[in-house]
Design an enzyme around this catalytic site. Sequence first.
Site, PDB file in Angstrom:
ATOM      1  N   HIS A  45      52.749  24.739  -4.680  1.00 26.05           N
ATOM      2  CA  HIS A  45      54.022  24.365  -4.082  1.00 26.05           C
ATOM      3  C   HIS A  45      54.428  22.943  -4.477  1.00 26.05           C
ATOM      4  O   HIS A  45      54.976  22.189  -3.680  1.00 26.05           O
ATOM      5  CB  HIS A  45      53.908  24.480  -2.549  1.00 26.05           C
ATOM      6  CG  HIS A  45      55.211  24.739  -1.845  1.00 26.05           C
ATOM      7  ND1 HIS A  45      56.079  23.738  -1.519  1.00 26.05           N
ATOM      8  CD2 HIS A  45      55.788  25.862  -1.391  1.00 26.05           C
ATOM      9  CE1 HIS A  45      57.140  24.251  -0.885  1.00 26.05           C
ATOM     10  NE2 HIS A  45      56.978  25.536  -0.804  1.00 26.05           N
TER      11      HIS A  45
ATOM     12  N   HIS B 246      60.534  30.967   5.401  1.00 27.07           N
ATOM     13  CA  HIS B 246      61.471  30.252   4.531  1.00 27.07           C
ATOM     14  C   HIS B 246      61.736  31.067   3.261  1.00 27.07           C
ATOM     15  O   HIS B 246      60.850  31.732   2.743  1.00 27.07           O
ATOM     16  CB  HIS B 246      60.935  28.863   4.171  1.00 27.07           C
ATOM     17  CG  HIS B 246      61.113  27.880   5.288  1.00 27.07           C
ATOM     18  ND1 HIS B 246      60.233  26.859   5.538  1.00 27.07           N
ATOM     19  CD2 HIS B 246      62.093  27.780   6.227  1.00 27.07           C
ATOM     20  CE1 HIS B 246      60.664  26.167   6.593  1.00 27.07           C
ATOM     21  NE2 HIS B 246      61.776  26.706   7.024  1.00 27.07           N
TER      22      HIS B 246
ATOM     23  N   HIS C 209      54.753  23.690  10.784  1.00 29.30           N
ATOM     24  CA  HIS C 209      55.744  23.523   9.719  1.00 29.30           C
ATOM     25  C   HIS C 209      57.106  23.657  10.392  1.00 29.30           C
ATOM     26  O   HIS C 209      57.181  23.807  11.611  1.00 29.30           O
ATOM     27  CB  HIS C 209      55.505  24.598   8.651  1.00 29.30           C
ATOM     28  CG  HIS C 209      56.428  24.522   7.468  1.00 29.30           C
ATOM     29  ND1 HIS C 209      56.660  23.361   6.771  1.00 29.30           N
ATOM     30  CD2 HIS C 209      57.180  25.476   6.857  1.00 29.30           C
ATOM     31  CE1 HIS C 209      57.525  23.622   5.790  1.00 29.30           C
ATOM     32  NE2 HIS C 209      57.852  24.891   5.826  1.00 29.30           N
TER      33      HIS C 209
ATOM     34  N   HIS D  10      55.221  32.163   6.219  1.00 28.76           N
ATOM     35  CA  HIS D  10      56.345  31.840   7.095  1.00 28.76           C
ATOM     36  C   HIS D  10      57.634  32.328   6.448  1.00 28.76           C
ATOM     37  O   HIS D  10      57.635  32.779   5.308  1.00 28.76           O
ATOM     38  CB  HIS D  10      56.400  30.339   7.396  1.00 28.76           C
ATOM     39  CG  HIS D  10      56.691  29.476   6.205  1.00 28.76           C
ATOM     40  ND1 HIS D  10      55.864  29.393   5.120  1.00 28.76           N
ATOM     41  CD2 HIS D  10      57.738  28.651   5.938  1.00 28.76           C
ATOM     42  CE1 HIS D  10      56.377  28.549   4.236  1.00 28.76           C
ATOM     43  NE2 HIS D  10      57.506  28.089   4.710  1.00 28.76           N
TER      44      HIS D  10
ATOM     45  N   ASP E 259      53.182  26.244   3.538  1.00 30.09           N
ATOM     46  CA  ASP E 259      53.786  24.955   3.850  1.00 30.09           C
ATOM     47  C   ASP E 259      53.206  24.443   5.158  1.00 30.09           C
ATOM     48  O   ASP E 259      52.992  25.202   6.091  1.00 30.09           O
ATOM     49  CB  ASP E 259      55.298  25.115   3.979  1.00 30.09           C
ATOM     50  CG  ASP E 259      55.933  25.546   2.670  1.00 30.09           C
ATOM     51  OD1 ASP E 259      55.201  25.637   1.664  1.00 30.09           O
ATOM     52  OD2 ASP E 259      57.149  25.792   2.648  1.00 30.09           O
TER      53      ASP E 259
ATOM     54  N   ASP F 188      62.006  30.510   0.158  1.00 29.66           N
ATOM     55  CA  ASP F 188      61.196  30.388  -1.063  1.00 29.66           C
ATOM     56  C   ASP F 188      59.867  31.136  -0.945  1.00 29.66           C
ATOM     57  O   ASP F 188      59.125  31.232  -1.915  1.00 29.66           O
ATOM     58  CB  ASP F 188      60.964  28.913  -1.442  1.00 29.66           C
ATOM     59  CG  ASP F 188      60.269  28.117  -0.347  1.00 29.66           C
ATOM     60  OD1 ASP F 188      60.581  28.320   0.833  1.00 29.66           O
ATOM     61  OD2 ASP F 188      59.404  27.292  -0.687  1.00 29.66           O
TER      62      ASP F 188
HETATM   63 ZN   LIG Z   1      58.010  26.487   0.805  1.00 33.39          ZN
HETATM   64 ZN   LIG Z   2      58.632  26.246   4.318  1.00 33.97          ZN
END
Ligand SMILES: [Zn+2]
Ligand SMILES: [Zn+2]
Length: 300
Positions: free
Chosen positions: A246, A39, A117, A37, A188, A41
């Site tokens: 994570h 995001h 998520h 995804h 995530d 990070d």
């Molecule tokens: Zn993450």
């Molecule tokens: Zn995320």
Amino acid sequence: MLHDEHRFLIDCGEGTQLQILQSGIGFKCLNRILITHGHLDHILGLAGLLSIFMRWETIEGLEIYGGSWALERIHDLLFGVVLRGARAPMELRFHPIQEGVIFEAEDFCISAFPVYHRGPDCFGFLFEEKSRRPFLPEKADALAIPQGPWRRDLVNGQTVELPDGRRITPDQVLGPERPGTRLVHVGDAGRVEELRRVCQGVDALVIEATYLDGESDMAQEFAHLTARQAAELALKAGVGHLILTHLSRRYRERDVLAEARSVFPGAIVARDFDHFQVRRGELVKVEDRPGPVSASPPEA
Ligand SMILES: [Zn+2]
Ligand SMILES: [Zn+2]
């Protein structure tokens, strides 16, 4: 993720390029990146990776697979921030993915499946080795099949003629079909219910465990999992091995492990540079790449 000559990097957090340098595994053939995804990070490291390729590493092209929201952000990051009009040092190819098979090779395939998520287009990945029939050396020995190309061809399903004139068919030396190894990687995730089906009976599940049960309200708010939830999923789906990633740096690893192991006794935590081998029914930690440990950066 390595499968014979194929290497896949799943997500690319900040500093990934430095870790690859430090680990000594190198950039060779690291030309396919799967993104769970968009995001930061999980994508920021692509900027560093690209800047390394701009300076001195050469690869022919970089294939990036992800949902369209993730790819849009990656596009902005690479073309808007890193390249800013400069020519990319290699061909950058974006592959928008949807649920279903996203990559197929001769003996394995990768499918994407939706994951709940924050934000749209979040995916998990199922790596599936094709089923095959194992070679039974005791049968080959009983038939006095010499070592060499005959055995190899039989393994590949071909009938062979031996030097003494006998014809041997694969059925004479291959066992019943065995399903290939399956591994699921979930980035995530805010819920586990819909992951049960894809995780059912897989050899290994790699999944996030950002929170502990004591902060399950926060986990829910940010659409992350607790170690307990991840372990419960692994237990209910009957997975072979559970590898947690994570982790939040606010927790001690042993507390995360303790919570997960109270539900799924064999749970382990993956640290940077850890190298595991997943085979049908077993998980082997390969002790060849010692390196420092760092926690995941916060999410944005
Ligand atoms: Zn993450
Ligand atoms: Zn995320």
